[in-house]
Design an enzyme around this catalytic site. Structure first.
Site, short mmCIF file in Angstrom:
data_model
loop_
_atom_site.label_atom_id
_atom_site.label_comp_id
_atom_site.label_asym_id
_atom_site.label_seq_id
_atom_site.Cartn_x
_atom_site.Cartn_y
_atom_site.Cartn_z
N CYS A 122 0.80 -1.23 0.00
CA CYS A 122 0.00 0.00 0.00
C CYS A 122 0.83 1.28 0.00
CB CYS A 122 -0.99 0.00 1.16
SG CYS A 122 -0.23 -0.20 2.78
N CYS A 130 -3.34 -2.77 -0.56
CA CYS A 130 -2.22 -3.59 -0.09
C CYS A 130 -1.83 -4.70 -1.06
CB CYS A 130 -2.54 -4.17 1.28
SG CYS A 130 -2.87 -2.89 2.52
N LYS A 195 -4.89 -8.71 12.13
CA LYS A 195 -4.92 -7.28 11.86
C LYS A 195 -6.33 -6.87 11.48
CE LYS A 195 -2.94 -3.78 8.85
NZ LYS A 195 -1.89 -3.46 7.89
N LYS A 248 -3.00 -6.37 16.07
CA LYS A 248 -2.98 -4.95 15.70
C LYS A 248 -4.39 -4.49 15.39
CE LYS A 248 -1.31 -2.09 12.01
NZ LYS A 248 -0.82 -2.05 10.68
C1 PBG Z 1 0.38 -1.29 5.91
C2 PBG Z 1 0.35 -0.95 7.35
C3 PBG Z 1 -0.57 -0.12 8.03
C4 PBG Z 1 -0.10 -0.04 9.35
C5 PBG Z 1 1.04 -0.83 9.42
N1 PBG Z 1 1.28 -1.39 8.19
C6 PBG Z 1 -1.74 0.63 7.55
C7 PBG Z 1 -2.93 -0.04 7.04
O1 PBG Z 1 -3.04 -1.26 7.01
O2 PBG Z 1 -3.81 0.70 6.60
C8 PBG Z 1 -0.74 0.78 10.43
C9 PBG Z 1 0.21 1.27 11.47
C10 PBG Z 1 -0.30 2.38 12.31
O3 PBG Z 1 -1.47 2.83 12.22
O4 PBG Z 1 0.50 2.86 13.11
N2 PBG Z 1 -0.56 -2.22 5.52
ZN ZN Z 2 -0.81 -2.31 3.32
#
Ligand code: PBG
Ligand code: ZN
Length: 324
Positions: A122, A130, A195, A248
């Protein structure tokens, strides 16, 4: 045993007693510090929604990485902001891409600091998703090949560990296979196994310039309402070869962290994400909460819920507070 035989306050009466019966501890060893490496030079731009966190060009990244190492923090997690983005995220797996050059610079100038890289498309795609797009959605299997190339390219540049965050099915196996084929069987994978599709990533998308240009990430990231599904996601990533599994965001998902801790005998990481950081910083700036106290309480909450590793934008402050 009840009152008056039991008096819970007896062991809270002084700091020695409190230290002796403390169940959870936090150490600088637990921390990972995320950083945003931007193409160019002389760039040191604060992210408006994340006070103290910057998009930085390589020379500034290296300087901050030295500071991180001096504080005793074991590792950084790198994100790249490339010069140009395209539909297939070419910079992500280019040997002279932003992240590859950043890895080399840190490994050369800050030896001993562990470099972990975020593996995702992404930050490198013009549409901000992504993976690569087919019929208006991310094509899972076609994306796997690119993620594997990206991870390999990070490791060839010197990354010590890769952390896939894309949420494609099968990516841990795809990455493991390509790393092993190229002789990198000793490089661990920290999988963003669980996630969620979260509003707490908002400030990050400003930092990484990775907001999806259409739709959202709900066709690949998890539904916040699902708890049992987290166990299936974790099980499949472990089966595919993940060495560390991650939950996460952090604070809104402590129940999930505890579920994984109870279920799996694996190192467990938590990502205390951008929006969580912004909320604390914003409230502290207004004088509504005490920053140090709330941050440290948050860190202990992660440890108490079962995390071994905490990825956090507060890492440098926490390291300083712990050293006092
Ligand atoms: C990439 C990614 C993201 C985050 C970590 N790797 C953003 C998303 O998935 O939109 C978020 C990290 C954060 O908010 O500190 N895919
Ligand atoms: Zn991503």
């Amino acid at each position: 045993m009840f009152f008056p035989q039991f008096r819970a306050r007896r062991i809270r009466g002084n700091e020695s007693f409190r230290r002796m019966v403390r169940e959870t501890t936090l150490s600088v060893n637990d921390l990972v510090y995320p950083m945003f490496s931007a193409f160019g030079s002389g760039i040191h731009k604060e992210i408006s929604s994340m006070p103290g966190i910057y998009q930085q060009s390589i020379e500034h990244i290296v300087a901050e990485a030295k500071e991180v190492k001096a504080l005793g923090i074991p590792a950084v997690l790198l994100f790249g902001i490339p010069e140009t983005k395209d539909a297939v995220g070419s910079d992500a797996y280019c040997d002279t891409g932003i992240i590859q050059e950043t890895i080399r610079a840190i490994k050369r100038e800050v030896p001993g600091l562990t470099v972990i890289t975020d593996v995702c498309m992404c930050e490198y795609t013009d549409h901000g998703h992504c993976g690569i797009i087919k019929d208006g959605d991310v094509d899972n299997d076609a994306t796997l090949e690119l993620l594997a190339r990206e991870a390999l390219s990070h490791v060839q540049a010197g990354a010590d560990m890769v952390a896939p965050s894309d949420m494609m099915d099968g990516r841990v196996a795809a990455i493991r296979e390509v790393l092993d084929e190229h002789g990198f069987d000793a490089i661990p994978i920290m999988s963003y196994a669980v996630k969620y599709a979260s509003g707490y990533y908002g400030p990050f998308r400003e930092a990484a310039e990775s907001t999806p240009q259409f739709g959202d990430r709900r066709s690949y990231q998890m539904d916040p309402a699902n708890r049992r599904e987290a166990l299936r996601e974790a099980a499949s990533d472990i089966e595919e070869g993940a060495d560390i599994i991650m939950v996460k965001p952090g604070l809104p998902y402590l129940d999930i962290l505890r579920d994984l801790r109870n279920e799996y005998n694996m190192p467990l990481a938590v990502y205390n994400v951008s929006g969580e950081y912004s909320m604390i910083k914003g409230a502290a700036e207004r004088g509504w909460i005490e920053e140090e106290r709330v941050v440290m309480e948050t860190m202990i909450a992660f440890k108490r819920a079962g995390a071994d590793i905490i990825i956090t934008y507060h890492a440098k402050d926490v390291a300083r507070w712990l050293a006092r």
